[in-house]
Every structure is written in C-alpha cells, then in structure tokens.
Design a protein around this motif. Structure first.
Motif, mmCIF file in Angstrom:
data_model
loop_
_atom_site.group_PDB
_atom_site.id
_atom_site.type_symbol
_atom_site.label_atom_id
_atom_site.label_comp_id
_atom_site.label_asym_id
_atom_site.label_seq_id
_atom_site.Cartn_x
_atom_site.Cartn_y
_atom_site.Cartn_z
ATOM 1 N N GLU A 162 -11.781 -28.348 5.260
ATOM 2 C CA GLU A 162 -10.888 -27.820 6.282
ATOM 3 C C GLU A 162 -11.165 -26.333 6.435
ATOM 4 O OE1 GLU A 162 -7.396 -27.898 8.929
ATOM 5 O OE2 GLU A 162 -8.955 -29.291 8.292
ATOM 6 N N HIS A 163 -11.311 -25.869 7.661
ATOM 7 C CA HIS A 163 -11.616 -24.456 7.925
ATOM 8 C C HIS A 163 -10.407 -23.781 8.574
ATOM 9 C CE1 HIS A 163 -14.044 -20.916 8.882
ATOM 10 N NE2 HIS A 163 -13.391 -20.898 10.033
ATOM 11 N N PHE A 164 -10.150 -22.524 8.183
ATOM 12 C CA PHE A 164 -9.107 -21.732 8.856
ATOM 13 C C PHE A 164 -9.458 -20.254 8.753
ATOM 14 C CE2 PHE A 164 -7.639 -21.785 4.491
ATOM 15 C CZ PHE A 164 -7.046 -20.555 4.292
ATOM 16 N N ASP A 165 -8.917 -19.458 9.665
ATOM 17 C CA ASP A 165 -9.121 -18.006 9.713
ATOM 18 C C ASP A 165 -7.780 -17.296 9.647
ATOM 19 O OD1 ASP A 165 -11.715 -18.734 10.148
ATOM 20 O OD2 ASP A 165 -11.746 -18.181 12.268
ATOM 21 N N VAL A 166 -7.811 -16.092 9.121
ATOM 22 C CA VAL A 166 -6.658 -15.194 9.250
ATOM 23 C C VAL A 166 -7.170 -13.923 9.933
ATOM 24 C CG1 VAL A 166 -5.173 -16.013 7.393
ATOM 25 C CG2 VAL A 166 -7.062 -14.520 6.841
ATOM 26 N N ILE A 167 -6.520 -13.539 10.973
ATOM 27 C CA ILE A 167 -7.011 -12.422 11.790
ATOM 28 C C ILE A 167 -6.055 -11.237 11.701
ATOM 29 C CG2 ILE A 167 -8.248 -13.957 13.351
ATOM 30 C CD1 ILE A 167 -5.933 -13.712 15.316
ATOM 31 N N ASP A 168 -6.595 -10.075 12.066
ATOM 32 C CA ASP A 168 -5.815 -8.828 12.116
ATOM 33 C C ASP A 168 -5.107 -8.515 10.795
ATOM 34 O OD1 ASP A 168 -6.568 -8.498 14.761
ATOM 35 O OD2 ASP A 168 -4.844 -9.615 15.517
ATOM 36 N N CYS A 169 -5.806 -8.720 9.706
ATOM 37 C CA CYS A 169 -5.217 -8.345 8.413
ATOM 38 C C CYS A 169 -5.178 -6.825 8.304
ATOM 39 C CB CYS A 169 -6.035 -8.929 7.266
ATOM 40 S SG CYS A 169 -5.898 -10.709 7.121
ATOM 41 N N PRO A 170 -4.054 -6.253 7.877
ATOM 42 C CA PRO A 170 -3.962 -4.791 7.772
ATOM 43 C C PRO A 170 -4.731 -4.228 6.584
ATOM 44 C CG PRO A 170 -1.959 -5.810 6.960
ATOM 45 C CD PRO A 170 -2.797 -6.928 7.502
ATOM 46 N N GLY A 171 -5.130 -5.091 5.653
ATOM 47 C CA GLY A 171 -5.769 -4.602 4.436
ATOM 48 C C GLY A 171 -4.721 -4.249 3.392
ATOM 49 N N ASN A 172 -5.170 -4.004 2.212
ATOM 50 C CA ASN A 172 -4.271 -3.697 1.105
ATOM 51 C C ASN A 172 -3.946 -2.211 1.120
ATOM 52 O OD1 ASN A 172 -2.829 -3.613 -1.238
ATOM 53 N ND2 ASN A 172 -4.506 -4.173 -2.582
ATOM 54 N N SER A 173 -2.883 -1.840 1.786
ATOM 55 C CA SER A 173 -2.514 -0.428 1.908
ATOM 56 C C SER A 173 -1.828 0.065 0.637
ATOM 57 C CB SER A 173 -1.581 -0.234 3.109
ATOM 58 O OG SER A 173 -0.415 -1.029 2.964
ATOM 59 N N TYR A 174 -1.638 1.372 0.557
ATOM 60 C CA TYR A 174 -1.019 1.961 -0.621
ATOM 61 C C TYR A 174 0.408 1.442 -0.771
ATOM 62 C CZ TYR A 174 0.078 5.437 -4.163
ATOM 63 O OH TYR A 174 0.427 6.052 -5.336
ATOM 64 N N SER A 175 0.744 0.987 -1.963
ATOM 65 C CA SER A 175 2.058 0.382 -2.196
ATOM 66 C C SER A 175 3.004 1.368 -2.880
ATOM 67 C CB SER A 175 1.907 -0.874 -3.065
ATOM 68 O OG SER A 175 3.181 -1.361 -3.449
ATOM 69 N N CYS A 176 4.097 1.666 -2.217
ATOM 70 C CA CYS A 176 5.100 2.558 -2.805
ATOM 71 C C CYS A 176 5.875 1.850 -3.913
ATOM 72 C CB CYS A 176 6.053 3.058 -1.725
ATOM 73 S SG CYS A 176 5.233 4.093 -0.481
ATOM 74 N N GLU A 177 5.968 0.519 -3.823
ATOM 75 C CA GLU A 177 6.646 -0.229 -4.874
ATOM 76 C C GLU A 177 5.852 -0.153 -6.172
ATOM 77 O OE1 GLU A 177 9.653 -1.656 -4.839
ATOM 78 O OE2 GLU A 177 9.876 -0.733 -2.862
ATOM 79 N N VAL A 178 4.551 -0.289 -6.055
ATOM 80 C CA VAL A 178 3.706 -0.173 -7.245
ATOM 81 C C VAL A 178 3.765 1.255 -7.784
ATOM 82 C CG1 VAL A 178 1.333 -0.308 -8.114
ATOM 83 C CG2 VAL A 178 2.179 -2.046 -6.544
ATOM 84 N N GLN A 179 3.735 2.235 -6.893
ATOM 85 C CA GLN A 179 3.819 3.635 -7.321
ATOM 86 C C GLN A 179 5.093 3.874 -8.121
ATOM 87 O OE1 GLN A 179 3.065 7.355 -4.728
ATOM 88 N NE2 GLN A 179 5.296 7.269 -4.870
ATOM 89 N N LYS A 180 6.183 3.311 -7.645
ATOM 90 C CA LYS A 180 7.474 3.505 -8.311
ATOM 91 C C LYS A 180 7.443 2.982 -9.740
ATOM 92 C CE LYS A 180 12.424 2.697 -7.525
ATOM 93 N NZ LYS A 180 13.411 2.039 -6.618
ATOM 94 N N GLU A 181 6.678 1.913 -9.973
ATOM 95 C CA GLU A 181 6.599 1.315 -11.302
ATOM 96 C C GLU A 181 5.604 2.043 -12.213
ATOM 97 O OE1 GLU A 181 5.551 -2.720 -10.694
ATOM 98 O OE2 GLU A 181 7.418 -3.261 -9.669
ATOM 99 N N GLU A 182 4.564 2.636 -11.628
ATOM 100 C CA GLU A 182 3.456 3.142 -12.437
ATOM 101 C C GLU A 182 3.502 4.641 -12.728
ATOM 102 O OE1 GLU A 182 1.308 1.269 -13.885
ATOM 103 O OE2 GLU A 182 1.829 -0.622 -12.929
#
Length: 371
Positions: free
Chosen positions: A147-167
């Motif tokens: 089965e084939h499928f696509d995902v389009i217009d992905c924003p990419g993995n941007s900087y996460s403020c939630e992760v920043q808050k933890e780290e």
C-alpha cells in the motif's frame, strides 16, 4: 419422433443432470470449506492507509484499515519512507518502527476492530516538504501486497519549546573579578533545529545600577563552551565597580515571550545569587570554560617558570671569592699535617728509633772493647 431420437434426448438430459449435480457438489464442498472449523480457508487481508498527516514535532500519523476478515497483526507491517527531494537512486529509506498503534490487530468484523491509528515518535520527519511511504503486509490476495501513501507539506521538525522547558538548566551563577558568569546547558539537547548560542540566547539582568532585558548583545559579553560537557556553556559579562546582580536569567529567541504568561526565562536561583554576591568565595563551579582554564593554567605556568629561572640562576652564580679566610677558619695545610701523624706512622717511627738506639749501643760496645 423416432425411438432413436427419444433415446438421444434422454441421454443428453442425463449428461446435463450429471454435470449439474457434480457442480453442485463442488460448490457445496467449497462452501463447507469456507465455513469449516476455522473459517479462514479463503479469507485474506486488504489493507488501506488513510488520514495520513505530519506535524511540527516531526511526527507521522495515519489510520490503517483491514477490509477483510483475516486478522492482520500490525507489528507485521513493514513501513519504509523517504523524502521527496532525495534522488531515487540515492534515497535513504527509513523504517518508522518507533511508534504506537491504537490496536494491535485489525479485521473486518466491526468498525471497532477493522481500524487502528498509528502515531510515530517525535523527530521522524525532520525535513520540511513531502514524504513518500510504502507499506507491505502479509495475508493479502493480490501481489505485490504493498500500500502506498504520501504526506505532503510537512513543516519539518521545528524547535520545540516543550523540550527546551524540560532540558535547559542553569547549573551555576558566579562573580569573579567583576565578571558575572551564568553556567547553563540543554538548549540544543534532543532538538533537530538548533539554537545559535552566540546570537540567539537572550540575557535578562537587573543590578543595583541598571536593567537589561531580552538582550542578544551586551558590551563585553562572551559565550564560551564548557569543557567535558555536551551542549553546556557559560555566559560572561562585565560588571562595574561595586555593581551587584539582583536578578539574572537567560532565554532563547525561539521560545521567549517576555515576562508574561508562558514565559520561558531560566533564572539564577536566590541561593546562587547570594553566593555570587559574597565578597569572599571559597567555592567555584567544578567545570570551568576552556578559556578560563587556559588563563589559570598560563598564570600557574608563568609563576612556575619564574621560580625555575630563579633557582637555575642561583645555582649558576659562583660563590663570592674571599681573599683571606676569616680568623676562625683553619689555615691551609693544617688539615694535612694533622692527618699525617696517624697511629701507624707513630709505631713505625718508634720502631726506627729503637733500632737506631740498639745499633748505637752495639757500635759503642765494639769501639769500647777495642780500646
């Protein structure tokens, strides 16, 4: 109608009846096989992927549906994907095995059992743009069972403020020689998009003489990498004479919202500031930046070198020449004379003297007798 023709017609009907009976038996046998003991002899799977999407955390979502009765274990799916911009002959496939399904098995008995939702872990789709996927599954009827499928217009993995808050953590706040230092770490830990520590870390500082808020640049500031640690730095800035820090903190340009609700400013603790503002300090952070270590080491080496040069100079300088010995010093040759009359020498001299005396007596006696 003749007897011969009647016989032929009856024969034809008999043949047709026999064929029909045989076909009925075959169909009955097949039907019995389908509804037999396990009921799965002719069952198969038919997978469909829908509702595919991605988000700014780099996560992949989709819904898997099995339209037929044979159960499909979702752990048996083989999913491969790649970014659209990668050349076909050079594309690097990845397999999103890190994720969870809402159901482990799907089959078409009801709406509840034939669908399952997949959510990958954060950071799977790091680049922006379009991704392509192929899903292979067992138990299908028609090859190639993909089965084939696509995902389009992905924003990419941007900087996460939630992760920043933890780290992000401030590990030390120190003042030395009118220089205030904030030791911190974690801005780029577990992040795909990175913070430029030199240009995108914001300073908040309030002293008894000034207030600086959200400053990316401060006169005389330095941001140095700490040695022996990953993603750990020290922010240094000068203080005026008798200037005392009341409050100090840092933030990132990506997540800074000022001092209002949802603010992500990381502050020096009250205890750290109290220790930093003491006139005499006994303790300093265990990990110093590379440059501070270099300066300290250079000073120590310079002092050591000066001590070595002083020692060498003292050793190489000849003692002062004294023209006359002091009155209390023994004269030259006295030691040799004192050591000449050893016990052995005295015994030998005494023996020689005795021999001379004996010889003298004998000579005297001989002369006296002749006379």
């Amino acid at each position: 109608m003749g007897v011969g023709n009647k016989y032929k017609i009856e024969r034809y009907f008999s043949i047709l009846f026999g064929l029909g009976l045989m076909l009925a038996i075959i169909l009955l046998t097949l039907a019995t096989g389908v509804s037999g003991v396990d009921g799965t002899s002719l069952q198969f799977t038919n997978l469909e992927i829908r509702a595919e999407q991605c988000d700014a955390d780099g996560k992949l979502y989709f819904t898997a549906e099995n339209k037929y009765l044979k159960p499909l274990l979702l752990k048996d799916l083989v999913i491969e994907g790649w970014h659209e911009q990668e050349k076909k002959e050079e594309k690097i496939k990845f397999y999103p095995t890190s994720g969870t399904y809402s159901r482990e098995e799907i089959y078409a008995e009801s709406t509840n059992t034939k669908k399952s939702t997949f959510v990958s872990e954060r950071g799977l789709l790091n680049q922006s743009g379009r991704y392509l996927f192929n899903v292979s599954y067992p138990g299908c009827k028609n090859l190639p069972c993909t089965e084939h499928f696509d995902v389009i217009d992905c924003p990419g993995n941007s900087y996460s403020c939630e992760v920043q808050k933890e780290e992000v953590k401030i590990t030390g706040c120190v003042e030395n020689d009118d220089v205030f230092q904030i030791f911190f770490e974690g801005f780029n830990t577990e992040q795909y998009e990175q913070v430029d520590i030199e240009k995108e870390v914001l300073l908040y500082v309030e002293t008894n003489g000034r207030q600086e808020l959200r400053k990316t640049y401060l006169e005389g500031k330095e941001v140095l990498l700490q040695t022996g640690k990953k993603d750990a730095y020290v922010y240094r800035f000068p203080l005026a004479e008798n200037e005392t820090v009341v409050r100090a903190g840092i933030s990132s340009l990506q997540c800074d919202k000022g001092l209002g609700p949802g603010s992500q400013v990381f502050w020096c603790s009250a205890q750290q500031l109290a220790e930093a503002n003491q006139t005499q300090r006994e303790a300093t952070p265990t990990v110093l930046p590379k440059e501070v270590k270099k300066e300290t080491k250079k000073k120590e080496e310079k002092i050591k070198q000066q001590e070595t040069e002083t020692t060498e100079t003292a050793q190489q300088t000849p003692p002062p020449q004294i023209s006359e010995p002091p009155l209390s010093a023994p004269l030259k040759g006295t030691a040799e004379k004192e050591t000449f009359f050893t016990p052995m020498v005295v015994v030998i001299l005494a023996g020689v003297w005795v021999v001379l005396v004996v010889v003298a007596i004998i000579v005297f006696a001989v002369v006296y007798k002749k006379n």
